[in-house]
Design a protein around this motif. Sequence first.
Motif, PDB file in Angstrom:
ATOM      1  N   ASN A   1       0.849  -1.185   0.000  1.00  0.00           N
ATOM      2  CA  ASN A   1       0.000   0.000   0.000  1.00  0.00           C
ATOM      3  C   ASN A   1       0.888   1.240   0.000  1.00  0.00           C
ATOM      4  OD1 ASN A   1      -1.497   2.318   1.322  1.00  0.00           O
ATOM      5  ND2 ASN A   1      -3.176   0.857   1.053  1.00  0.00           N
ATOM      6  N   LYS A   2       0.827   2.021  -1.071  1.00  0.00           N
ATOM      7  CA  LYS A   2       1.735   3.163  -1.240  1.00  0.00           C
ATOM      8  C   LYS A   2       1.416   4.312  -0.301  1.00  0.00           C
ATOM      9  CE  LYS A   2       1.106   3.423  -5.765  1.00  0.00           C
ATOM     10  NZ  LYS A   2       1.289   3.815  -7.195  1.00  0.00           N
ATOM     11  N   ARG A   3       0.189   4.382   0.188  1.00  0.00           N
ATOM     12  CA  ARG A   3      -0.164   5.442   1.152  1.00  0.00           C
ATOM     13  C   ARG A   3       0.428   5.159   2.534  1.00  0.00           C
ATOM     14  NH1 ARG A   3      -4.718   5.115   2.803  1.00  0.00           N
ATOM     15  NH2 ARG A   3      -5.575   3.354   1.624  1.00  0.00           N
ATOM     16  N   LEU A   4       0.475   3.893   2.886  1.00  0.00           N
ATOM     17  CA  LEU A   4       0.842   3.512   4.244  1.00  0.00           C
ATOM     18  C   LEU A   4       2.292   3.084   4.386  1.00  0.00           C
ATOM     19  CD1 LEU A   4      -2.390   1.477   5.116  1.00  0.00           C
ATOM     20  CD2 LEU A   4      -1.898   3.887   5.596  1.00  0.00           C
ATOM     21  N   LEU A   5       2.922   2.754   3.275  1.00  0.00           N
ATOM     22  CA  LEU A   5       4.294   2.270   3.337  1.00  0.00           C
ATOM     23  C   LEU A   5       5.093   2.929   2.219  1.00  0.00           C
ATOM     24  CD1 LEU A   5       5.700   0.176   5.184  1.00  0.00           C
ATOM     25  CD2 LEU A   5       5.378  -1.503   3.355  1.00  0.00           C
ATOM     26  N   PRO A   6       6.003   3.845   2.559  1.00  0.00           N
ATOM     27  CA  PRO A   6       6.814   4.501   1.518  1.00  0.00           C
ATOM     28  C   PRO A   6       7.637   3.486   0.739  1.00  0.00           C
ATOM     29  CG  PRO A   6       7.076   5.584   3.655  1.00  0.00           C
ATOM     30  CD  PRO A   6       6.333   4.308   3.912  1.00  0.00           C
TER      31      PRO A   6
ATOM     32  N   VAL B   1       2.153 -12.550  -4.723  1.00  0.00           N
ATOM     33  CA  VAL B   1       0.908 -12.475  -5.486  1.00  0.00           C
ATOM     34  C   VAL B   1       1.239 -12.136  -6.936  1.00  0.00           C
ATOM     35  CG1 VAL B   1      -0.554 -11.850  -3.535  1.00  0.00           C
ATOM     36  CG2 VAL B   1       0.590 -10.049  -4.829  1.00  0.00           C
ATOM     37  N   LEU B   2       0.318 -12.499  -7.830  1.00  0.00           N
ATOM     38  CA  LEU B   2       0.569 -12.257  -9.248  1.00  0.00           C
ATOM     39  C   LEU B   2       0.660 -10.763  -9.545  1.00  0.00           C
ATOM     40  CD1 LEU B   2      -1.521 -14.790 -11.338  1.00  0.00           C
ATOM     41  CD2 LEU B   2       0.961 -14.599 -11.195  1.00  0.00           C
ATOM     42  N   GLY B   3       1.731 -10.387 -10.251  1.00  0.00           N
ATOM     43  CA  GLY B   3       1.925  -8.982 -10.588  1.00  0.00           C
ATOM     44  C   GLY B   3       0.837  -8.417 -11.474  1.00  0.00           C
ATOM     45  N   SER B   4       0.166  -9.278 -12.252  1.00  0.00           N
ATOM     46  CA  SER B   4      -0.896  -8.784 -13.133  1.00  0.00           C
ATOM     47  C   SER B   4      -2.000  -8.106 -12.330  1.00  0.00           C
ATOM     48  CB  SER B   4      -1.475  -9.938 -13.949  1.00  0.00           C
ATOM     49  OG  SER B   4      -1.827 -11.029 -13.128  1.00  0.00           O
ATOM     50  N   TYR B   5      -2.328  -8.630 -11.163  1.00  0.00           N
ATOM     51  CA  TYR B   5      -3.375  -8.030 -10.344  1.00  0.00           C
ATOM     52  C   TYR B   5      -2.885  -6.731  -9.703  1.00  0.00           C
ATOM     53  CZ  TYR B   5      -6.154 -12.193 -11.015  1.00  0.00           C
ATOM     54  OH  TYR B   5      -6.891 -13.203 -11.587  1.00  0.00           O
ATOM     55  N   ALA B   6      -1.611  -6.694  -9.324  1.00  0.00           N
ATOM     56  CA  ALA B   6      -1.052  -5.470  -8.767  1.00  0.00           C
ATOM     57  C   ALA B   6      -1.015  -4.364  -9.809  1.00  0.00           C
ATOM     58  CB  ALA B   6       0.349  -5.738  -8.215  1.00  0.00           C
ATOM     59  N   ILE B   7      -0.658  -4.726 -11.051  1.00  0.00           N
ATOM     60  CA  ILE B   7      -0.632  -3.730 -12.121  1.00  0.00           C
ATOM     61  C   ILE B   7      -2.019  -3.161 -12.358  1.00  0.00           C
ATOM     62  CG2 ILE B   7      -0.298  -3.435 -14.616  1.00  0.00           C
ATOM     63  CD1 ILE B   7       1.986  -5.484 -14.394  1.00  0.00           C
ATOM     64  N   ASN B   8      -3.019  -4.019 -12.384  1.00  0.00           N
ATOM     65  CA  ASN B   8      -4.384  -3.563 -12.634  1.00  0.00           C
ATOM     66  C   ASN B   8      -4.937  -2.735 -11.494  1.00  0.00           C
ATOM     67  OD1 ASN B   8      -5.203  -4.558 -15.288  1.00  0.00           O
ATOM     68  ND2 ASN B   8      -4.864  -6.589 -14.439  1.00  0.00           N
ATOM     69  N   ALA B   9      -4.321  -2.838 -10.302  1.00  0.00           N
ATOM     70  CA  ALA B   9      -4.773  -2.062  -9.147  1.00  0.00           C
ATOM     71  C   ALA B   9      -3.866  -0.869  -8.883  1.00  0.00           C
ATOM     72  CB  ALA B   9      -4.834  -2.945  -7.911  1.00  0.00           C
ATOM     73  N   ALA B  10      -2.965  -0.567  -9.837  1.00  0.00           N
ATOM     74  CA  ALA B  10      -1.964   0.475  -9.599  1.00  0.00           C
ATOM     75  C   ALA B  10      -2.591   1.828  -9.309  1.00  0.00           C
ATOM     76  CB  ALA B  10      -1.011   0.575 -10.790  1.00  0.00           C
ATOM     77  N   GLY B  11      -3.782   2.090  -9.828  1.00  0.00           N
ATOM     78  CA  GLY B  11      -4.459   3.351  -9.556  1.00  0.00           C
ATOM     79  C   GLY B  11      -5.138   3.389  -8.212  1.00  0.00           C
ATOM     80  N   ARG B  12      -5.047   2.291  -7.458  1.00  0.00           N
ATOM     81  CA  ARG B  12      -5.688   2.207  -6.148  1.00  0.00           C
ATOM     82  C   ARG B  12      -4.650   2.127  -5.031  1.00  0.00           C
ATOM     83  NH1 ARG B  12      -9.409  -2.562  -5.711  1.00  0.00           N
ATOM     84  NH2 ARG B  12      -7.995  -3.631  -7.140  1.00  0.00           N
ATOM     85  N   ASP B  13      -3.599   2.900  -5.177  1.00  0.00           N
ATOM     86  CA  ASP B  13      -2.569   2.990  -4.141  1.00  0.00           C
ATOM     87  C   ASP B  13      -1.816   1.688  -3.925  1.00  0.00           C
ATOM     88  OD1 ASP B  13      -3.096   5.724  -3.491  1.00  0.00           O
ATOM     89  OD2 ASP B  13      -4.836   5.086  -2.347  1.00  0.00           O
ATOM     90  N   VAL B  14      -1.705   0.862  -4.964  1.00  0.00           N
ATOM     91  CA  VAL B  14      -0.980  -0.401  -4.853  1.00  0.00           C
ATOM     92  C   VAL B  14       0.297  -0.309  -5.674  1.00  0.00           C
ATOM     93  CG1 VAL B  14      -1.021  -2.879  -5.308  1.00  0.00           C
ATOM     94  CG2 VAL B  14      -3.087  -1.720  -4.483  1.00  0.00           C
ATOM     95  N   GLY B  15       1.417  -0.550  -5.016  1.00  0.00           N
ATOM     96  CA  GLY B  15       2.691  -0.645  -5.706  1.00  0.00           C
ATOM     97  C   GLY B  15       3.183  -2.075  -5.683  1.00  0.00           C
ATOM     98  N   MET B  16       4.245  -2.355  -6.455  1.00  0.00           N
ATOM     99  CA  MET B  16       4.760  -3.721  -6.448  1.00  0.00           C
ATOM    100  C   MET B  16       6.266  -3.731  -6.596  1.00  0.00           C
ATOM    101  SD  MET B  16       3.799  -5.453 -10.109  1.00  0.00           S
ATOM    102  CE  MET B  16       4.928  -5.284 -11.493  1.00  0.00           C
TER     103      MET B  16
END
Length: 342
Positions: free
Chosen positions: A137-142, A229-244
């Motif tokens: 979570n990019k908001r909670l963890l730099p 976790v699969l990076g494809s799901y993280a990429i698709n959630a990138a606009g929701r404060d998810v980094g990978m």
Amino acid sequence: MIRALLALLMLAAPACAQEATATFGTGPTPFLLRSTTDITVIRPVLTRFAALHPEMTLTYEQWGSNALFARARADCRNGADPADALFSSAVQQMVWLVNAACAAPHRSAATLALPETRRWRDELWGVTSEPAVIAYNKRLLPAEAVPRSRFALLDALRETPELYRGRIATYDIGASGLGYLFAYSDSLEASTFGALMEGFARVDAVATCCSAEIIAGVAEGRYLLAYNVLGSYAINAAGRDVGMILPEDYTLVLSRGYMIPKGSDQRALAGRLLDFLLTPKAQAMLTRAGLVSGLEEAETALPQSARRPIPLSPALVVALDANRRALLLDFWSDTFHLGTVP
């Protein structure tokens, strides 16, 4: 007791229903594709294929990997009407089906162009290329605080256990064939595997069912990190404060397996769908959906030597050996509060 439970997991009755369905096209020729891929992710590609084949009505069923495997085994064993094609992230299960003579062959210029790690016996083909990542979570963890290797993750769990308590998630490997595959691959690859399981146990890490649910938990802030976790799901959630992050020690890379059941009524059409999925146009669409590569989109450079493709080969059948599976599941269940959500 454990072996009895495993038998139920492996041989579960095919009554387990699909999770969702969608229809593409309105032609008179029916075509049934069963898959573990979320409909929302695969929809653009199938919409395009249906437009190229107006004679077809494609029914898409989204399944959990273990339920799909059980259904495919039962169809093969009983001679029932199977799907016309299967597409699964739990490739060890697909290799098992091929090894059990449940698959029909197909050969084309497109399939022969695949690397050897992504095709086996002209009966199983790897269509995608997806890394197993650490999502956060990019908001909670730099970004600078995110562990970039398993060794760094171990250090973080030791140094700040309260920060991560109940806030690390990964797959429940009893419920997820993909999760089991990643855990099994880790157990062979990583000198850190045992220590990492102990670290997860100390901070009450959570194991739960599926990629979309885990990533949603990261996006919402219920979890700080998701492991493997699969990076494809993280990429698709990138606009929701998810980094990978691609782990620097090594990153597993999965190719989802495509198979044509030997009882398919539409083998030719199933072969055309496979060839279409391997075309540059379809691969570009799969890239936009996050199902191909993802390595370049990550926030850290990864040398080629750190990439660990999971090959489609008979060696994966060993992952389904009852004794090995019993030991790994027992070890895993001692680590996690399976299925719990903080």
